[in-house]
Write a protein that holds these residues in place. Structure first.
Motif, mmCIF file in Angstrom:
data_model
loop_
_atom_site.group_PDB
_atom_site.id
_atom_site.type_symbol
_atom_site.label_atom_id
_atom_site.label_comp_id
_atom_site.label_asym_id
_atom_site.label_seq_id
_atom_site.Cartn_x
_atom_site.Cartn_y
_atom_site.Cartn_z
ATOM 1 N N TRP A 82 0.897 6.530 -6.906
ATOM 2 C CA TRP A 82 -0.395 7.104 -7.310
ATOM 3 C C TRP A 82 -0.376 8.619 -7.069
ATOM 4 O O TRP A 82 -0.843 9.395 -7.904
ATOM 5 C CB TRP A 82 -1.493 6.410 -6.509
ATOM 6 N N TYR A 83 0.173 9.017 -5.929
ATOM 7 C CA TYR A 83 0.190 10.450 -5.598
ATOM 8 C C TYR A 83 1.134 11.214 -6.535
ATOM 9 O O TYR A 83 0.836 12.336 -6.943
ATOM 10 C CB TYR A 83 0.604 10.643 -4.137
ATOM 11 N N MET B 51 -9.971 0.812 6.079
ATOM 12 C CA MET B 51 -10.712 -0.179 5.289
ATOM 13 C C MET B 51 -9.990 -1.529 5.310
ATOM 14 O O MET B 51 -10.633 -2.588 5.351
ATOM 15 C CB MET B 51 -10.859 0.339 3.854
ATOM 16 N N LEU B 52 -8.661 -1.468 5.287
ATOM 17 C CA LEU B 52 -7.870 -2.701 5.388
ATOM 18 C C LEU B 52 -8.134 -3.375 6.742
ATOM 19 O O LEU B 52 -8.231 -4.609 6.830
ATOM 20 C CB LEU B 52 -6.384 -2.347 5.229
ATOM 21 N N THR C 179 -13.679 3.854 -0.533
ATOM 22 C CA THR C 179 -12.968 2.733 0.093
ATOM 23 C C THR C 179 -13.664 1.402 -0.151
ATOM 24 O O THR C 179 -13.014 0.363 -0.241
ATOM 25 C CB THR C 179 -12.840 2.922 1.625
ATOM 26 N N ILE D 158 -12.665 -2.731 -2.504
ATOM 27 C CA ILE D 158 -12.793 -4.019 -1.784
ATOM 28 C C ILE D 158 -13.762 -4.931 -2.536
ATOM 29 O O ILE D 158 -13.488 -6.125 -2.739
ATOM 30 C CB ILE D 158 -13.314 -3.788 -0.338
ATOM 31 N N TYR E 21 -8.590 7.453 -4.402
ATOM 32 C CA TYR E 21 -7.517 6.723 -3.714
ATOM 33 C C TYR E 21 -7.787 5.221 -3.611
ATOM 34 O O TYR E 21 -6.957 4.470 -3.072
ATOM 35 C CB TYR E 21 -7.244 7.327 -2.333
ATOM 36 N N LEU F 156 0.822 -1.216 0.000
ATOM 37 C CA LEU F 156 0.000 0.000 0.000
ATOM 38 C C LEU F 156 0.859 1.270 0.000
ATOM 39 O O LEU F 156 0.534 2.242 -0.700
ATOM 40 C CB LEU F 156 -0.932 -0.001 1.227
ATOM 41 N N LEU G 135 0.501 3.891 -2.945
ATOM 42 C CA LEU G 135 -0.029 5.232 -2.669
ATOM 43 C C LEU G 135 0.950 6.319 -3.111
ATOM 44 O O LEU G 135 0.542 7.346 -3.675
ATOM 45 C CB LEU G 135 -0.293 5.384 -1.167
ATOM 46 N N GLU H 261 -2.743 16.336 5.253
ATOM 47 C CA GLU H 261 -3.745 16.164 4.195
ATOM 48 C C GLU H 261 -3.607 14.786 3.537
ATOM 49 O O GLU H 261 -4.606 14.097 3.322
ATOM 50 C CB GLU H 261 -3.598 17.263 3.142
ATOM 51 N N PHE H 262 -2.356 14.391 3.246
ATOM 52 C CA PHE H 262 -2.131 13.096 2.598
ATOM 53 C C PHE H 262 -2.598 11.942 3.498
ATOM 54 O O PHE H 262 -3.314 11.043 3.064
ATOM 55 C CB PHE H 262 -0.642 12.935 2.248
ATOM 56 N N LEU I 77 -18.159 9.201 1.759
ATOM 57 C CA LEU I 77 -17.837 8.411 2.946
ATOM 58 C C LEU I 77 -17.687 6.908 2.684
ATOM 59 O O LEU I 77 -16.927 6.246 3.369
ATOM 60 C CB LEU I 77 -18.912 8.613 4.025
ATOM 61 N N LEU I 78 -18.432 6.392 1.711
ATOM 62 C CA LEU I 78 -18.420 4.928 1.529
ATOM 63 C C LEU I 78 -17.728 4.457 0.255
ATOM 64 O O LEU I 78 -16.846 3.599 0.301
ATOM 65 C CB LEU I 78 -19.852 4.391 1.523
ATOM 66 N N VAL J 135 -11.380 -5.216 6.525
ATOM 67 C CA VAL J 135 -11.221 -6.476 5.775
ATOM 68 C C VAL J 135 -10.568 -7.544 6.654
ATOM 69 O O VAL J 135 -11.021 -8.698 6.685
ATOM 70 C CB VAL J 135 -10.386 -6.242 4.488
ATOM 71 N N LEU K 287 -6.687 12.277 4.079
ATOM 72 C CA LEU K 287 -7.583 12.010 2.943
ATOM 73 C C LEU K 287 -7.345 10.669 2.261
ATOM 74 O O LEU K 287 -8.274 10.102 1.701
ATOM 75 C CB LEU K 287 -7.468 13.126 1.899
ATOM 76 N N TYR K 288 -6.094 10.173 2.307
ATOM 77 C CA TYR K 288 -5.804 8.977 1.512
ATOM 78 C C TYR K 288 -5.288 7.798 2.361
ATOM 79 O O TYR K 288 -5.885 6.726 2.341
ATOM 80 C CB TYR K 288 -4.790 9.306 0.409
ATOM 81 N N LEU K 289 -4.167 8.011 3.077
ATOM 82 C CA LEU K 289 -3.511 6.881 3.748
ATOM 83 C C LEU K 289 -4.400 6.233 4.813
ATOM 84 O O LEU K 289 -4.641 5.029 4.774
ATOM 85 C CB LEU K 289 -2.180 7.340 4.356
ATOM 86 N N ALA L 271 -17.557 13.751 10.142
ATOM 87 C CA ALA L 271 -18.118 12.522 9.567
ATOM 88 C C ALA L 271 -17.058 11.845 8.707
ATOM 89 O O ALA L 271 -16.341 12.517 7.965
ATOM 90 C CB ALA L 271 -19.336 12.856 8.721
ATOM 91 N N GLY L 272 -16.954 10.548 8.830
ATOM 92 C CA GLY L 272 -15.930 9.824 8.061
ATOM 93 C C GLY L 272 -14.678 9.592 8.884
ATOM 94 O O GLY L 272 -13.853 8.748 8.533
ATOM 95 N N GLU M 153 -18.777 4.742 9.802
ATOM 96 C CA GLU M 153 -19.032 4.153 8.476
ATOM 97 C C GLU M 153 -18.281 2.820 8.344
ATOM 98 O O GLU M 153 -18.828 1.856 7.786
ATOM 99 C CB GLU M 153 -18.617 5.103 7.348
ATOM 100 N N LEU N 210 -5.220 1.223 -3.361
ATOM 101 C CA LEU N 210 -5.688 0.199 -2.415
ATOM 102 C C LEU N 210 -6.009 -1.099 -3.165
ATOM 103 O O LEU N 210 -5.624 -2.193 -2.735
ATOM 104 C CB LEU N 210 -6.927 0.711 -1.658
ATOM 105 N N GLN O 125 -7.584 6.503 5.334
ATOM 106 C CA GLN O 125 -8.842 5.979 4.789
ATOM 107 C C GLN O 125 -8.637 4.546 4.319
ATOM 108 O O GLN O 125 -9.458 3.670 4.587
ATOM 109 C CB GLN O 125 -9.312 6.840 3.601
ATOM 110 N N ALA O 126 -7.522 4.346 3.589
ATOM 111 C CA ALA O 126 -7.214 3.004 3.076
ATOM 112 C C ALA O 126 -6.885 2.046 4.228
ATOM 113 O O ALA O 126 -7.308 0.881 4.210
ATOM 114 C CB ALA O 126 -6.047 3.076 2.094
ATOM 115 N N LEU O 127 -6.149 2.540 5.238
ATOM 116 C CA LEU O 127 -5.756 1.669 6.356
ATOM 117 C C LEU O 127 -6.965 1.219 7.176
ATOM 118 O O LEU O 127 -7.036 0.061 7.606
ATOM 119 C CB LEU O 127 -4.744 2.398 7.261
#
Lengths: 199, 174
Positions: A26-27, B142-143, A171, A175, A92, A19, A23, B130-131, A167-168, B146, B134-136, B71-72, B77, A96, B138-140
């Protein structure tokens, strides 16, 4: 013989390790990454609202929708509404998704990553479109309502669509696409669980 | 798999729309977010006494730098996604309930780590914040969802196999 690492811990470590570079790459390529979802978002808005959407401009990762909607500006002047959206905020999921495929050492990476990336585009465009619509139909509702004809139901739909897209979807979409294209890990986890029952 | 996807998506939309309604926001989301800010401040105060919280804001009282948990960022969520995934999976309700409780704790623990790291990043570098924001992270997060889901499925498979084995040998399942 018991394995030193379970299927899940191996997956988790590899996903984390993939990841970070995914990332970063990608950035670094963010200006190019934004082009496809920006194109799709503009096409959708033009198709849905042909009377007041004229096009869009992409500067870096910020996309501005050019509209014919007039709004009162400072000093009583009339201006045209031009809502902005940061495409990257909704994109993003791409690194992932790549990290997930790489973490499970998926077969057919050469087609799964490109196909997954294309499958993500509608979700990314969704986020961009609803960010614009929120600014038009909710934040500037008073000035634009007579031109857009958005009623209360539309406004609620826009607000819910925006929340969903912010929000959903960014991400969740990677998946779901990953699971749809490669559920070998899920099968391995279930087998490992059943095999461990006798320990 | 198709059945799982359909039930999961329907459940998730229902839960998500429910979360957006004013009563749920007022009675669950806002108090939970305030509690998160307060819990983050208590944790940070063990090594940094200048940190305070008020409402959903975590702030350094000396420098004035702070973060507002929006939120978020409250992990709700992520918990809804896990809840829908556990509920959609064919398993006993007792197992689903166990997964929901443990999964909630696991996700919110990682979320506390997210809030605290973002709080310090905000004071260090706006672009790094910001990085990561907004990105790192959020992905972590979700991981994390999972992994919790996979661990729970592994546990369910183990329980079901034991139960089936006991049934087959004429024993009584616990």
């Amino acid at each position: 013989m018991r394995q030193p690492f379970s299927v899940i811990s191996g997956f988790f470590v590899r996903a984390l390790l993939w990841l970070i570079p995914a990332l970063a790459l990608w950035y670094l390529a963010r200006a190019y990454v934004a082009v496809a979802p920006a194109w799709l978002a503009e096409a959708v808005m033009k198709a849905l609202f042909p009377f007041w959407v004229h096009g869009s401009e992409l500067h870096g990762t910020t996309q501005t929708l050019i509209t014919g909607l007039t709004v009162p500006g400072a000093g009583g002047q009339i201006g045209e509404l031009a809502p902005e959206a940061n495409v990257l905020t909704y994109a993003y999921g791409m690194p992932l998704l790549a990290a997930l495929f790489l973490a499970v050492r998926s077969k057919g990476l050469w087609w799964k990553i490109p196909l997954g990336t294309v499958a993500l585009l509608p979700f990314q465009a969704w986020g961009v479109c609803f960010t614009w619509l929120l600014q038009i139909g909710v934040r500037a509702a008073e000035a634009t309502q007579a031109q857009t004809r958005f009623d209360a139901f539309d406004t609620n739909l826009i607000a819910a669509g925006y929340q969903l897209g912010f929000l959903l979807l960014p991400t969740l979409a990677p998946i779901l696409i990953w699971l749809a294209l490669d559920h070998r890990l899920v099968q391995q986890v279930l087998v490992e669980g059943a095999m461990s029952a006798g320990e | 798999m198709v059945r799982f996807f359909i039930i999961f998506l329907v459940l998730l939309v229902v839960l998500f729309v429910g979360e957006l309604t004013p009563p749920i926001q007022q009675w669950i989301v806002v108090p939970w977010t305030t509690l998160l800010a307060s819990a983050s401040a208590h944790l940070v105060q063990t090594f940094d006494t200048h940190v305070i919280s008020y409402g959903k804001v975590l702030q350094n009282a000396r420098t004035g730098v702070g973060v507002s948990i929006e939120a978020g960022c409250n992990g709700i969520e992520a918990c809804l996604i896990l809840l829908a995934a556990l509920a959609a999976y064919p398993a006993r309700w007792q197992a689903k309930l166990t997964g929901i409780v443990i999964g909630f704790v696991a996700i919110q623990s990682v979320n506390l780590l997210r809030i605290i790291t973002l709080f310090y990043l905000a004071g260090w570098s706006a672009s790094a914040f910001e990085f990561a924001h907004l990105y790192l992270w959020q992905a972590l997060i979700m991981l994390d969802v999972v992994v919790v889901w996979l661990v729970w499925m592994r546990w369910v498979a183990r329980q079901e196999f034991r139960r089936a084995h006991l049934d087959a040998s004429g024993g009584v399942a616990a």
